[in-house]
Design a protein around this motif. Structure first.
Motif, PDB file in Angstrom:
ATOM      1  N   MET A   1     -19.510  -6.210 -42.845  1.00  0.00           N
ATOM      2  CA  MET A   1     -19.556  -6.952 -44.096  1.00  0.00           C
ATOM      3  C   MET A   1     -18.534  -8.085 -44.046  1.00  0.00           C
ATOM      4  O   MET A   1     -17.462  -7.935 -43.480  1.00  0.00           O
ATOM      5  CB  MET A   1     -19.236  -6.017 -45.259  1.00  0.00           C
ATOM      6  N   ILE A   2     -18.880  -9.194 -44.632  1.00  0.00           N
ATOM      7  CA  ILE A   2     -17.980 -10.330 -44.745  1.00  0.00           C
ATOM      8  C   ILE A   2     -17.765 -10.618 -46.226  1.00  0.00           C
ATOM      9  O   ILE A   2     -18.697 -10.543 -47.018  1.00  0.00           O
ATOM     10  CB  ILE A   2     -18.583 -11.575 -44.055  1.00  0.00           C
ATOM     11  N   HIS A   3     -16.523 -10.920 -46.596  1.00  0.00           N
ATOM     12  CA  HIS A   3     -16.243 -11.353 -47.961  1.00  0.00           C
ATOM     13  C   HIS A   3     -15.221 -12.480 -47.922  1.00  0.00           C
ATOM     14  O   HIS A   3     -14.495 -12.638 -46.941  1.00  0.00           O
ATOM     15  CB  HIS A   3     -15.765 -10.191 -48.845  1.00  0.00           C
ATOM     16  N   LEU A   4     -15.185 -13.267 -48.967  1.00  0.00           N
ATOM     17  CA  LEU A   4     -14.261 -14.386 -49.048  1.00  0.00           C
ATOM     18  C   LEU A   4     -12.852 -13.859 -49.284  1.00  0.00           C
ATOM     19  O   LEU A   4     -12.607 -13.115 -50.239  1.00  0.00           O
ATOM     20  CB  LEU A   4     -14.675 -15.326 -50.191  1.00  0.00           C
ATOM     21  N   GLU A   5     -11.929 -14.231 -48.410  1.00  0.00           N
ATOM     22  CA  GLU A   5     -10.537 -13.797 -48.560  1.00  0.00           C
ATOM     23  C   GLU A   5      -9.720 -14.769 -49.405  1.00  0.00           C
ATOM     24  O   GLU A   5      -8.938 -14.371 -50.256  1.00  0.00           O
ATOM     25  CB  GLU A   5      -9.878 -13.658 -47.191  1.00  0.00           C
ATOM     26  N   HIS A   6      -9.867 -16.062 -49.125  1.00  0.00           N
ATOM     27  CA  HIS A   6      -9.098 -17.034 -49.893  1.00  0.00           C
ATOM     28  C   HIS A   6      -9.807 -18.391 -49.901  1.00  0.00           C
ATOM     29  O   HIS A   6     -10.698 -18.651 -49.125  1.00  0.00           O
ATOM     30  CB  HIS A   6      -7.675 -17.183 -49.344  1.00  0.00           C
ATOM     31  N   ILE A   7      -9.360 -19.196 -50.821  1.00  0.00           N
ATOM     32  CA  ILE A   7      -9.752 -20.594 -50.886  1.00  0.00           C
ATOM     33  C   ILE A   7      -8.457 -21.394 -50.858  1.00  0.00           C
ATOM     34  O   ILE A   7      -7.450 -20.968 -51.434  1.00  0.00           O
ATOM     35  CB  ILE A   7     -10.618 -20.893 -52.135  1.00  0.00           C
ATOM     36  N   ASN A   8      -8.448 -22.506 -50.166  1.00  0.00           N
ATOM     37  CA  ASN A   8      -7.242 -23.304 -49.978  1.00  0.00           C
ATOM     38  C   ASN A   8      -7.439 -24.632 -50.706  1.00  0.00           C
ATOM     39  O   ASN A   8      -8.330 -25.404 -50.349  1.00  0.00           O
ATOM     40  CB  ASN A   8      -7.026 -23.510 -48.472  1.00  0.00           C
ATOM     41  N   LEU A   9      -6.611 -24.891 -51.706  1.00  0.00           N
ATOM     42  CA  LEU A   9      -6.751 -26.087 -52.525  1.00  0.00           C
ATOM     43  C   LEU A   9      -5.554 -27.016 -52.344  1.00  0.00           C
ATOM     44  O   LEU A   9      -4.404 -26.565 -52.358  1.00  0.00           O
ATOM     45  CB  LEU A   9      -6.855 -25.707 -54.009  1.00  0.00           C
ATOM     46  N   VAL A  10      -5.829 -28.285 -52.193  1.00  0.00           N
ATOM     47  CA  VAL A  10      -4.788 -29.308 -52.194  1.00  0.00           C
ATOM     48  C   VAL A  10      -4.678 -29.803 -53.630  1.00  0.00           C
ATOM     49  O   VAL A  10      -5.666 -30.267 -54.217  1.00  0.00           O
ATOM     50  CB  VAL A  10      -5.122 -30.459 -51.222  1.00  0.00           C
ATOM     51  N   ILE A  11      -3.484 -29.679 -54.177  1.00  0.00           N
ATOM     52  CA  ILE A  11      -3.228 -30.002 -55.580  1.00  0.00           C
ATOM     53  C   ILE A  11      -2.028 -30.936 -55.675  1.00  0.00           C
ATOM     54  O   ILE A  11      -1.447 -31.312 -54.660  1.00  0.00           O
ATOM     55  CB  ILE A  11      -2.974 -28.711 -56.391  1.00  0.00           C
ATOM     56  N   ARG A  12      -1.649 -31.278 -56.899  1.00  0.00           N
ATOM     57  CA  ARG A  12      -0.482 -32.146 -57.084  1.00  0.00           C
ATOM     58  C   ARG A  12       0.788 -31.362 -57.376  1.00  0.00           C
ATOM     59  O   ARG A  12       1.850 -31.679 -56.862  1.00  0.00           O
ATOM     60  CB  ARG A  12      -0.744 -33.120 -58.232  1.00  0.00           C
ATOM     61  N   ASP A  13       0.694 -30.342 -58.249  1.00  0.00           N
ATOM     62  CA  ASP A  13       1.896 -29.665 -58.746  1.00  0.00           C
ATOM     63  C   ASP A  13       1.626 -28.168 -58.863  1.00  0.00           C
ATOM     64  O   ASP A  13       0.722 -27.763 -59.607  1.00  0.00           O
ATOM     65  CB  ASP A  13       2.281 -30.259 -60.110  1.00  0.00           C
ATOM     66  N   ILE A  14       2.381 -27.366 -58.160  1.00  0.00           N
ATOM     67  CA  ILE A  14       2.142 -25.928 -58.132  1.00  0.00           C
ATOM     68  C   ILE A  14       2.357 -25.275 -59.495  1.00  0.00           C
ATOM     69  O   ILE A  14       1.495 -24.520 -59.950  1.00  0.00           O
ATOM     70  CB  ILE A  14       2.981 -25.254 -57.017  1.00  0.00           C
ATOM     71  N   PRO A  15       3.478 -25.514 -60.213  1.00  0.00           N
ATOM     72  CA  PRO A  15       3.636 -24.859 -61.523  1.00  0.00           C
ATOM     73  C   PRO A  15       2.513 -25.195 -62.518  1.00  0.00           C
ATOM     74  O   PRO A  15       2.066 -24.336 -63.277  1.00  0.00           O
ATOM     75  CB  PRO A  15       4.997 -25.353 -62.025  1.00  0.00           C
ATOM     76  N   THR A  16       2.038 -26.429 -62.496  1.00  0.00           N
ATOM     77  CA  THR A  16       0.948 -26.818 -63.392  1.00  0.00           C
ATOM     78  C   THR A  16      -0.334 -26.076 -63.034  1.00  0.00           C
ATOM     79  O   THR A  16      -1.033 -25.562 -63.912  1.00  0.00           O
ATOM     80  CB  THR A  16       0.730 -28.343 -63.324  1.00  0.00           C
ATOM     81  N   ALA A  17      -0.647 -26.005 -61.752  1.00  0.00           N
ATOM     82  CA  ALA A  17      -1.838 -25.267 -61.317  1.00  0.00           C
ATOM     83  C   ALA A  17      -1.702 -23.782 -61.626  1.00  0.00           C
ATOM     84  O   ALA A  17      -2.656 -23.139 -62.078  1.00  0.00           O
ATOM     85  CB  ALA A  17      -2.076 -25.486 -59.821  1.00  0.00           C
ATOM     86  N   LEU A  18      -0.511 -23.227 -61.398  1.00  0.00           N
ATOM     87  CA  LEU A  18      -0.317 -21.796 -61.659  1.00  0.00           C
ATOM     88  C   LEU A  18      -0.516 -21.449 -63.129  1.00  0.00           C
ATOM     89  O   LEU A  18      -0.972 -20.346 -63.441  1.00  0.00           O
ATOM     90  CB  LEU A  18       1.068 -21.352 -61.191  1.00  0.00           C
ATOM     91  N   ARG A  19      -0.195 -22.363 -64.027  1.00  0.00           N
ATOM     92  CA  ARG A  19      -0.403 -22.091 -65.459  1.00  0.00           C
ATOM     93  C   ARG A  19      -1.867 -21.765 -65.733  1.00  0.00           C
ATOM     94  O   ARG A  19      -2.188 -20.841 -66.480  1.00  0.00           O
ATOM     95  CB  ARG A  19       0.061 -23.287 -66.298  1.00  0.00           C
ATOM     96  N   PHE A  20      -2.776 -22.502 -65.108  1.00  0.00           N
ATOM     97  CA  PHE A  20      -4.208 -22.241 -65.258  1.00  0.00           C
ATOM     98  C   PHE A  20      -4.586 -20.915 -64.597  1.00  0.00           C
ATOM     99  O   PHE A  20      -5.187 -20.037 -65.215  1.00  0.00           O
ATOM    100  CB  PHE A  20      -5.020 -23.389 -64.643  1.00  0.00           C
ATOM    101  N   TYR A  21      -4.238 -20.754 -63.332  1.00  0.00           N
ATOM    102  CA  TYR A  21      -4.696 -19.583 -62.580  1.00  0.00           C
ATOM    103  C   TYR A  21      -4.033 -18.289 -63.054  1.00  0.00           C
ATOM    104  O   TYR A  21      -4.660 -17.231 -63.031  1.00  0.00           O
ATOM    105  CB  TYR A  21      -4.519 -19.821 -61.076  1.00  0.00           C
TER     106      TYR A  21
END
Length: 139
Positions: free
Chosen positions: A1-21
């Motif tokens: 079986m195969i499953h998605l382990e991660h997705i890699n995103l290029v963003i601008r600001d980690i704290p701002t992105a983390l607020r959403f996620y």
């Protein structure tokens, strides 16, 4: 079986992105992080997730994401299954993120789309049946 382990995103600001996620995935945490460079550009990165899957966030983004209403090559959206779509919508609204568009009416699933701070479209879907033939209808 195969499953998605991660997705890699290029963003601008980690704290701002983390607020959403963090609002979307309150059971996830920052698994690790560090610094490095990508083709000569320095960046910070974190892996946000659980023991089995995560989102890699890299803060070396230097331009806008693709126009989601356009036809440029690139990521259109990615989706996560939840057992309670209403709670995801409520948590994201509390964090300041509103539904971008509602999913199609369907008796066996409901979904909603959000735009994260860096312009990625994320779909959240709740299946209302355990039967694959009903969950995966294409009519």
């Amino acid at each position: 079986m195969i499953h998605l382990e991660h997705i890699n995103l290029v963003i601008r600001d980690i704290p701002t992105a983390l607020r959403f996620y963090q609002a979307a995935f309150p059971h996830w945490s920052v698994r690790g992080g560090g610094t490095g460079s990508w083709y000569g550009v320095p960046r910070h990165w974190v892996h946000f997730g659980d023991e089995y899957q995560y989102i890699a966030l890299n803060n070396d983004g230097d331009s806008d994401n693709r126009d989601l209403t356009g036809h440029q090559v690139g990521l259109a959206h990615f989706a996560f299954v939840t057992n309670n779509l209403d709670s995801v919508i409520e948590r994201l609204a509390t964090a300041g993120f509103e539904v971008d568009k509602e999913g199609a009416e369907d008796p066996y699933r409901k979904n909603a789309y959000f735009i994260d701070p860096d312009g990625f479209e994320i779909e959240f879907v709740e299946y209302l049946s355990d039967q694959p033939t009903l969950r995966n209808r294409y009519d």
